[in-house]
Design a protein around this motif. Structure first.
Motif, mmCIF file in Angstrom:
data_model
loop_
_atom_site.group_PDB
_atom_site.id
_atom_site.type_symbol
_atom_site.label_atom_id
_atom_site.label_comp_id
_atom_site.label_asym_id
_atom_site.label_seq_id
_atom_site.Cartn_x
_atom_site.Cartn_y
_atom_site.Cartn_z
ATOM 1 N N ASP A 143 -2.911 14.092 -18.195
ATOM 2 C CA ASP A 143 -4.173 13.275 -17.755
ATOM 3 C C ASP A 143 -4.854 12.799 -18.717
ATOM 4 O O ASP A 143 -4.948 12.599 -19.969
ATOM 5 C CB ASP A 143 -5.122 15.118 -16.924
ATOM 6 N N LYS B 174 -3.518 6.340 -21.073
ATOM 7 C CA LYS B 174 -3.624 4.824 -20.384
ATOM 8 C C LYS B 174 -2.143 4.840 -19.850
ATOM 9 O O LYS B 174 -1.605 3.461 -20.041
ATOM 10 C CB LYS B 174 -4.138 3.666 -21.094
ATOM 11 N N THR C 100 1.522 4.002 -17.733
ATOM 12 C CA THR C 100 1.083 3.169 -16.393
ATOM 13 C C THR C 100 2.603 3.323 -16.253
ATOM 14 O O THR C 100 3.252 3.974 -15.836
ATOM 15 C CB THR C 100 0.759 1.457 -16.884
ATOM 16 N N LYS D 221 -3.234 12.958 -13.757
ATOM 17 C CA LYS D 221 -4.312 12.540 -13.498
ATOM 18 C C LYS D 221 -5.002 11.004 -14.099
ATOM 19 O O LYS D 221 -4.429 11.544 -15.764
ATOM 20 C CB LYS D 221 -5.776 13.428 -13.282
ATOM 21 N N ASN D 222 -6.068 10.522 -13.950
ATOM 22 C CA ASN D 222 -6.516 9.393 -14.657
ATOM 23 C C ASN D 222 -5.928 8.981 -15.111
ATOM 24 O O ASN D 222 -5.811 8.471 -16.503
ATOM 25 C CB ASN D 222 -8.042 10.600 -15.478
ATOM 26 N N ASN D 223 -4.907 7.736 -14.899
ATOM 27 C CA ASN D 223 -4.314 7.060 -16.059
ATOM 28 C C ASN D 223 -3.586 6.133 -15.391
ATOM 29 O O ASN D 223 -4.533 5.414 -14.116
ATOM 30 C CB ASN D 223 -2.720 7.720 -15.948
ATOM 31 N N MET D 224 -2.848 5.396 -15.625
ATOM 32 C CA MET D 224 -3.179 4.021 -14.794
ATOM 33 C C MET D 224 -2.083 3.345 -13.872
ATOM 34 O O MET D 224 -1.077 2.328 -13.897
ATOM 35 C CB MET D 224 -3.435 2.487 -15.478
ATOM 36 N N LEU D 225 -1.198 5.162 -13.491
ATOM 37 C CA LEU D 225 -0.158 4.074 -12.538
ATOM 38 C C LEU D 225 0.435 4.190 -11.487
ATOM 39 O O LEU D 225 -0.688 4.063 -10.737
ATOM 40 C CB LEU D 225 1.357 5.734 -12.366
ATOM 41 N N ASN D 226 1.168 3.420 -10.878
ATOM 42 C CA ASN D 226 1.399 2.540 -9.807
ATOM 43 C C ASN D 226 2.562 2.350 -9.492
ATOM 44 O O ASN D 226 3.453 3.118 -9.422
ATOM 45 C CB ASN D 226 1.182 1.107 -10.024
ATOM 46 N N SER E 203 -6.487 10.112 -9.212
ATOM 47 C CA SER E 203 -7.365 8.833 -9.463
ATOM 48 C C SER E 203 -6.061 7.952 -10.745
ATOM 49 O O SER E 203 -6.323 7.803 -11.744
ATOM 50 C CB SER E 203 -8.050 9.504 -11.532
ATOM 51 N N ASN E 204 -5.528 7.240 -9.789
ATOM 52 C CA ASN E 204 -4.267 5.969 -10.680
ATOM 53 C C ASN E 204 -3.921 5.212 -9.220
ATOM 54 O O ASN E 204 -5.337 4.775 -8.567
ATOM 55 C CB ASN E 204 -2.695 6.906 -10.693
ATOM 56 N N ASN F 50 -6.269 7.330 -4.760
ATOM 57 C CA ASN F 50 -5.281 6.159 -5.051
ATOM 58 C C ASN F 50 -4.655 5.667 -3.489
ATOM 59 O O ASN F 50 -6.423 5.452 -2.934
ATOM 60 C CB ASN F 50 -4.047 7.261 -5.120
#
Length: 254
Positions: free
Chosen positions: A168, A171, A173, A192-197, A217-218, A241
């Motif tokens: 969590d 950064k 990705t 949680k709270n990363n920049m996964l897409n 929160s991605n 999301n």
């Protein structure tokens, strides 16, 4: 006969001495290596206040006697470090520019009996390197609230005993890896709270051991896999999301 008995007795005694001499240095060397590893960790983390108790300690027995605090817990079993929890300050700035995540995680390999590793709010930055896969005894890994980046490394799939993975507030990705389903005893997965897409892998539906799945929160999108077969799932957090527009029914979570 008396001479023969004495020879047999001496031979056994000699064998015991040889075995002792062959094993004892190895044990001492491993304990010395663990002590040096802890001191190196303190240095690489830029001597955080959480590790002030490491000062003036030179052997594993001294380290194993450290009383737990809210910032540090170090547990041992038979002279081997099995748990290491280090918690820095919230909002801790990134470590200096000469910090190397590669070198840091390679250093952790000097603790081969480690089952629980928590490195929270320490300012770690950079991609998580392949050397994490060498900590083969790990059951719990928590590196939350740092600045780790890049994709979630494939080498985590080598940790066949891993039960809890918490990444969590970093950064990271890329996509949620499909190989997570290959971890045979994974019960808690929190990214949680990363920049996964991208979309979620349908292989998540085969993680029968999963109890907690938190991906909020991605930048995840697309259809959510049908997770009704995850009969052990107790917590599911997908908010903030871009999923949808359709969602499968999970009545067993209510």
């Amino acid at each position: 006969m008396v001479l023969m008995a004495k020879l047999v007795c001496h031979s056994r005694l000699l064998l015991l001495i040889i075995v002792f001499l062959s094993l004892h240095p190895s044990s001492q060397l491993q304990q010395h290596t663990q002590s040096q590893t802890l001191l190196k960790i303190q240095q690489l983390l830029n001597y955080p206040s959480a590790l002030t108790s490491f000062s003036h300690r030179s052997n594993i027995r001294d380290f194993c006697k450290i009383e737990p605090t809210p910032s540090l817990t170090l547990s041992c079993y038979e002279g081997n470090i099995t748990q290491l929890h280090i918690i820095g300050n919230n909002g801790f700035p990134p470590l200096p520019r000469d910090f190397s995540a590669d070198y840091f995680f390679a250093t952790l390999v000097g603790l081969p009996s480690l089952k629980v590793l928590s490195l929270v709010s320490l300012g770690l930055w950079g991609p998580m390197p392949a050397s994490i896969g060498h900590l083969s005894s790990l059951e719990i890994l928590n590196v939350s609230t740092n600045y780790l980046s890049g994709t979630v490394p494939l080498q985590l799939s080598y940790l066949r005993n891993l039960q809890t993975l918490i990444l969590d507030h970093n950064k990271f990705t890329g996509q949620v890896p499909g190989w997570l389903s290959s971890l045979p005893v994974l019960a808690v997965l929190s990214l949680k709270n990363n920049m996964l897409n991208g979309s979620l892998p349908y292989s998540l539906a085969s993680l029968q051991t999963l109890r907690v799945l938190c991906l909020s929160s991605n930048f995840l999108s697309g259809e959510v896999p049908d997770l009704r077969n995850l009969t052990n799932l107790q917590v599911l957090d997908l908010e903030d999301n871009y999923f949808g527009p359709h969602f499968p029914s999970w009545s067993h979570l209510c």
